[in-house]
Write a protein that holds these residues in place. Sequence first.
Motif: not given
Length: 196
Positions: A125-152
């Motif tokens: 399992g691998l993760t990183g900073s927002e910038k690191q994750v976005a860079a890898v996703a962009r490299r492989y043309r992966v689109a993602y969207q973090i939705e707004k939290p529901s409730g409190t």
Amino acid sequence: MRASIRYLIAAVCACMLAIPAMAQQATTVHAVKGFLPDLRFTLQAAGGETVTEKAFKGKTVMLFFGYASCPDVCPTTMAQLSQVMLKLGDDASKVRILFISVDPHRDTPEILQAYVDAFDKNAIGLTGSEKQVAAVARRYRVAYQIEKPSGTDKNNYEVAHSRGVYMFDEQGHARLLAADTESVEALTAGVKSLIP
């Protein structure tokens, strides 16, 4: 989820799978040699370890983007990949599953490793900073969207993401891209074709 985000993700998925539409209409495992870049990333694994693609030199890699709290697609795909590993038998030692989180806010390296361990003890399992994750996703043309939290609860949200299983050969070259809905048999055949 907003319709525009759903449309964007569906369009990215369609484009990714249409790239090498060549003569492989009967299957959703597509040859992507020359269409997608080599395996390259700098991310975090459990234990505070920084991991790059160099750690997997000599291994065939199945790469999947998702997140640990995913309610359906990610656990189903990880279960399929674990079945592939079982079908590989002794050759499984030459293959690694890499699961990259597109939810770096909730998915710590330890949470991710516990998640993938439930499917395959050799998965990473691998993760990183927002910038690191976005860079890898962009490299492989992966689109993602973090939705707004529901409730409190600020941690109660979903993440929409494009899907697919990327397969890299032992030199880290992108070779195959499979739909996450592909059969275990087809995925196994694809991986076997890449094992030296």
